[in-house]
Design an enzyme around this catalytic site. Structure first.
Site, short mmCIF file in Angstrom:
data_model
loop_
_atom_site.label_atom_id
_atom_site.label_comp_id
_atom_site.label_asym_id
_atom_site.label_seq_id
_atom_site.Cartn_x
_atom_site.Cartn_y
_atom_site.Cartn_z
N ALA A 8 34.44 150.44 68.22
CA ALA A 8 34.26 151.18 69.46
C ALA A 8 35.09 150.48 70.54
O ALA A 8 35.44 149.32 70.40
CB ALA A 8 32.78 151.15 69.84
N GLY A 52 32.65 150.31 64.55
CA GLY A 52 32.78 151.76 64.50
C GLY A 52 33.91 152.20 63.58
O GLY A 52 33.88 153.29 63.01
N GLU A 97 32.58 152.27 60.25
CA GLU A 97 31.62 153.39 60.19
C GLU A 97 32.34 154.72 60.01
O GLU A 97 31.87 155.61 59.31
CB GLU A 97 30.75 153.39 61.45
CG GLU A 97 29.79 152.19 61.47
CD GLU A 97 29.02 152.06 62.76
OE1 GLU A 97 29.67 151.97 63.83
OE2 GLU A 97 27.79 152.06 62.72
N GLU A 146 29.40 143.82 64.96
CA GLU A 146 28.66 144.12 66.20
C GLU A 146 27.67 143.04 66.58
O GLU A 146 27.47 142.75 67.76
CB GLU A 146 27.91 145.45 66.04
CG GLU A 146 28.78 146.68 66.08
CD GLU A 146 29.35 147.07 64.72
OE1 GLU A 146 29.36 146.22 63.80
OE2 GLU A 146 29.78 148.22 64.57
N1 CAA Z 1 37.58 147.44 72.26
C1 CAA Z 1 38.43 147.25 73.29
N2 CAA Z 1 39.40 146.33 73.29
C2 CAA Z 1 39.54 145.56 72.20
C3 CAA Z 1 38.70 145.70 71.08
C4 CAA Z 1 37.68 146.70 71.14
N3 CAA Z 1 36.85 146.91 70.11
N4 CAA Z 1 39.08 144.80 70.15
C5 CAA Z 1 40.12 144.14 70.66
N5 CAA Z 1 40.40 144.59 71.89
C6 CAA Z 1 41.50 144.16 72.77
C7 CAA Z 1 41.37 142.70 73.18
O1 CAA Z 1 40.55 142.56 74.33
C8 CAA Z 1 42.82 142.34 73.46
O2 CAA Z 1 43.15 142.88 74.71
P1 CAA Z 1 44.17 142.12 75.68
O3 CAA Z 1 45.45 142.03 74.90
O4 CAA Z 1 44.21 142.98 76.88
O5 CAA Z 1 43.54 140.77 75.92
C9 CAA Z 1 43.58 143.14 72.41
O6 CAA Z 1 42.69 144.20 72.00
C10 CAA Z 1 43.98 142.34 71.18
O7 CAA Z 1 42.84 141.68 70.68
P2 CAA Z 1 42.93 140.19 70.09
O8 CAA Z 1 43.65 139.30 71.02
O9 CAA Z 1 41.54 139.80 69.70
O10 CAA Z 1 43.85 140.44 68.80
P3 CAA Z 1 43.73 139.83 67.34
O11 CAA Z 1 44.84 140.43 66.56
O12 CAA Z 1 43.57 138.35 67.40
O13 CAA Z 1 42.34 140.38 66.74
C11 CAA Z 1 40.70 142.02 66.19
C12 CAA Z 1 42.17 141.74 66.52
C13 CAA Z 1 40.31 141.34 64.87
C14 CAA Z 1 40.50 143.50 66.08
C15 CAA Z 1 39.80 141.41 67.29
O14 CAA Z 1 40.27 141.87 68.55
C16 CAA Z 1 38.34 141.78 67.22
O15 CAA Z 1 37.60 141.14 66.49
N6 CAA Z 1 37.92 142.77 68.00
C17 CAA Z 1 36.52 143.16 68.14
C18 CAA Z 1 36.09 143.97 66.99
C19 CAA Z 1 34.67 144.39 67.16
O16 CAA Z 1 33.80 143.62 67.53
N7 CAA Z 1 34.41 145.66 66.87
C20 CAA Z 1 33.10 146.21 66.99
C21 CAA Z 1 33.01 146.89 68.30
S1 CAA Z 1 31.37 147.42 68.64
C22 CAA Z 1 31.19 148.84 67.76
O17 CAA Z 1 32.06 149.28 67.06
C23 CAA Z 1 29.85 149.46 67.98
C24 CAA Z 1 29.58 150.64 67.17
O18 CAA Z 1 29.10 150.54 66.08
C25 CAA Z 1 29.80 151.94 67.74
#
Ligand code: CAA
Ligand code: NAI
Length: 698
Positions: free
Chosen positions: A68, A107, A110, A130
């Protein structure tokens, strides 16, 4: 390309009988409102198009959906909801194939679970992280995953939040195929094959749920309560998965939704999301400068820190020289590193080959001349300015032009160290935390003359070493230890006034720290703090000087765990018991100094340990030693065990309200004097204007 169907982030194209829905929402294809709307629209178009026999869902760029869009969580929900998009995919009567590369997270996974088939690139990783954001998978993950991969594997993924590699996902049944070569082509071929063979659509929600196992659930819950003390989300994850087993799918979804909504609004989740973005912000510098190439590193001193720092380089595959004063100390230092790696191999964390490879990257020496090729040298010798000067003079003589000369000092002035060289622009602090090969924090310290390119280089190096690097300015103790020293001072005053070491530690442990200040002192060795105190006696206030509990402990050789007793008594398993002797030492000190002891409430202990740290952080921000409030949170979360679900000291201060903090500071200022408790102007300004530290930028 059918422009009428797609939008700016979703492209829709029909190739033969296969509809290809491609998402391109950089940087990580987060499932923003535009993505959700475009995706749903495209699936509906494919459903309606009689020429389409199957659908491939694929993402452009570096990854499948990373989840998400976390930035949308602070805003009111916008349609279409992700659950509805996934339902639309699952209910499609044409086979939908998810083509997964990079990371399918939250998500994102999912969505893949809502598809009928999943094919993954061999390097892909799939997970439900999450819980790390204080949430649970809120779009059916807790309901579909156990149906697909079984209870134990699913619960593990949901509670731990760690992604699984594609090959393991295949073994678990989470994906159906691994792609050989080009993922898009393999997914297209799979979709063709499915269409040809008229395979049944496998709707995950329709698979039978695994049987309930109440006893096992109870055991897991007990285990999680212990291991993830204080965290709400893992327990709610268990509740959601339990619902998957005990309720029909639709009712399970409703339970998941309710639990998700409650967590999303919780202070814990807000704090953990803050920590996620704070960590990413910390890597951004206010200037742009080229990082220097670092291929050969060197570390001076093979003691506690030097050995750990050398391991950080070897773990990252970077060759490192380790220099000691003499052969015997070098041998001992290398033996400690070898023993450390052997321990990891015994616990199954490293293979024997990996240990050998890493040891082969560490080259011991006793000759400074051997370092002339190093791109960076990190000094980790005794905390003594004269010794540091001696080392930096040598480095200035030996090292090639452009080499970065770093110090791992905990407190000393970087510019004073730099003045031993003719190249102060190349001198910088790199403050690792103990054990250096384990702790994530790296406090990079910029002296007044350190160049931007050296700062950029050590920040980049931190990333390569797998650290969370924060750039701070030079001052006594930098950000972390400077704040810690205020807490330490107050915790000794609390003993003088009537608290016991056990009571202080219990309160901070209850707040969420892994241990309190006295248990921590016992672990580090009381002589370490004592030596630091001796070096500062001249600058202490009379009350600090008179508060000589530490001197008394050291005088009777109660140095902590290493002597079997400090503030606590330790048995052979290092289990701590309150110590009558330590309490007698405190009582004796109080009697001699005429201090009347009183009962001190837990609330007072908490405030007197935390508020001075928050106030000091405000001074640090005022002075520009830290660039952002969130950087200070990152330091405390990653270097000092501040409970992540509280988001760091300044996030916590904002959550309880700066007016509350200010009121506390003023109360203690009236009781104990301005010298310890004068509120920082910044804190007063923010509190009086109803703002928090994290509103500062706005
Ligand atoms: N939403 C919005 N922005 C996100 C994001 C997300 N889910 N994941 C990453 N970003 C953004 C970061 O803030 C970063 O932004 P900036 O460049 O502006 O700082 C950019 O994307 C790149 O992220 P990273 O520097 O972390 O890049 P990376 O290559 O080292 O890692 C990644 C990539 C593994 C996807 C890591 O960003 C990550 O773990 N992200 C979070 C994933 C997560 O927790 N997903 C679950 C979300 S909650 C959900 O999905 C709820 C549900 O069930 C509905
Ligand atoms: P240590 O005493 O374990 O190791 C220091 C090593 O440096 C010794 O092995 C010594 O032989 C060697 N050494 C001394 N002078 C030398 C010289 N001229 N040339 C080569 N080697 C020399 O000390 P520790 O704990 O590793 O601390 C090192 C530095 O790291 C200090 O500045 C300390 O403040 C800092 N630090 C320590 C932390 C800790 O928890 N121990 C945490 C963060 C920083």
């Amino acid at each position: 390309m059918n422009k009428a169907v797609g939008n700016e982030v979703v492209a829709y194209r029909v190739q033969g009988r296969i509809a290809r829905i491609a998402i391109d929402n950089p940087p990580v294809n987060a499932l923003s409102q535009a993505v959700r709307a475009g995706l749903k629209h495209a699936v509906e178009a494919a459903q309606a198009d009689s020429s389409v026999a199957a659908i491939v869902l694929i993402c452009e760029g570096r990854t499948f959906f990373a989840g998400a869009d976390i930035r949308e969580f602070a805003k009111p929900p916008q349609d279409p909801r992700l659950v509805d998009v996934i339902l639309c995919i699952e209910q499609c009567t044409k086979p939908v194939v998810a083509a997964i590369h990079g990371t399918a997270l939250g998500g994102g996974l999912e969505v893949a679970l809502g598809c009928h088939f999943r094919i993954a690139d061999a390097g892909a990783r799939l997970g439900l992280p999450e819980v790390k954001l204080g949430l649970l998978p809120g779009a059916g993950g807790t309901q579909r995953l156990p149906r697909l991969v079984g209870l134990k594997a699913a619960l593990d993924m949901v509670i731990e939040g760690n992604p699984v590699p594609a090959r393991k996902a295949l073994e678990m049944g989470l994906v159906d195929e691994l792609a050989e070569g080009d993922l898009g082509a393999a997914a297209q071929a799979l979709a063709e094959r499915i269409a040809d063979q008229g395979l049944d659509l496998r709707r995950t929600s329709r698979l039978p749920a695994p049987p309930m196992d109440e006893q096992w659930f109870a055991e897991v819950e007990q285990h999680v309560r212990k291991r993830k003390r204080g965290y709400e989300a893992p327990l709610r994850c268990i509740d959601a998965v339990r619902a998957a087993l005990s309720l029909p799918f639709e009712e399970g979804m409703a339970t998941e939704r309710e639990l998700f909504a409650a967590l999303k609004a919780s202070p814990q989740s807000r704090a953990l999301r803050h920590a996620f973005f704070a960590e990413r912000e910390a890597g951004k510098l206010p200037f742009s400068a080229p990082a220097r190439r670092i291929e050969r590193a060197a570390v001076i001193g093979a003691g506690t820190m030097g050995g750990g720092i050398a391991m950080c380089f070897a773990n990252a595959g970077i060759a490192v020289q380790l220099l000691e004063k003499d052969e015997e100390r070098l041998r001992q230092g290398l033996a400690r590193i070898q023993a450390n790696y052997d321990g990891s191999a015994r616990r199954g964390r490293l293979t024997r080959e990996a240990v050998a490879e890493r040891m082969a990257l560490i080259h011991g020496t006793t000759l400074f001349e051997d370092l002339h090729e190093a791109d960076i040298v990190i000094e980790a010798v005794f905390e003594d300015m004269a010794v540091k000067h001696e080392v930096f003079r040598e480095l200035d003589r030996i090292c090639k032009p452009g080499a970065i000369l770093a110090s791992n000092t905990s407190y000393l002035d970087i510019d004073a160290i730099a003045s031993a060289t003719q190249r102060p622009q190349d001198v910088v602090g790199m403050h690792f935390f103990s054990p250096a090969n384990v702790m994530r924090l790296l406090e990079n310290v910029r002296g007044p003359r350190t160049s931007e390119s050296v700062c950029a280089s050590v920040m980049e190096l931190g990333r390569r070493l797998g650290k969370v690097a924060v750039l701070v300015g030079s001052c006594d103790g930098f950000v972390g230890n400077r704040m810690l020293s205020k807490r330490t001072r107050e915790s000794y005053f609390l003993l003088q006034e009537g608290a016991t070491p056990y009571q202080v530690d219990r309160v901070l442990h209850g707040f969420g720290f892994p241990m309190g200040p006295f248990a921590m002192a016992d672990l580090a060795g009381l002589d370490v703090g004592w030596r630091n105190r001796q070096g500062r006696l001249a600058s202490l206030t009379p009350r600090e000087r008179d508060c000589d509990i530490l001197d008394r402990m050291v005088a009777v050789n109660r140095l902590g765990q290493k002597t079997g007793g400090g503030f606590y008594e330790y048995d052979a398993d290092r289990k701590a018991q309150p110590s009558a002797q330590a309490e007698a030492i405190v009582a004796e000190h109080c009697a001699q100094s005429g201090i009347r002891r009183r009962d001190i409430s837990d609330q007072e202990i908490l405030e007197r340990c935390l508020y001075p740290m928050i106030n000091e952080a405000a001074y640090i921000l005022e002075e520009g030693v830290a660039a952002r409030a969130s950087d200070i949170d990152v330091v405390w979360l990653n270097g000092y065990g501040f409970p992540a679900y509280r988001g760091g000291p300044l996030c916590y201060a904002d959550q309880i309200g700066l007016d509350t903090v200010l009121e506390g500071l003023r109360k203690y200022e009236a009781e104990h004097g301005s010298i310890y408790w004068r509120p920082a102007d910044l804190l007063v300004r923010l509190a009086e204007s109803g703002r928090g530290f994290h509103d500062m930028a706005s």
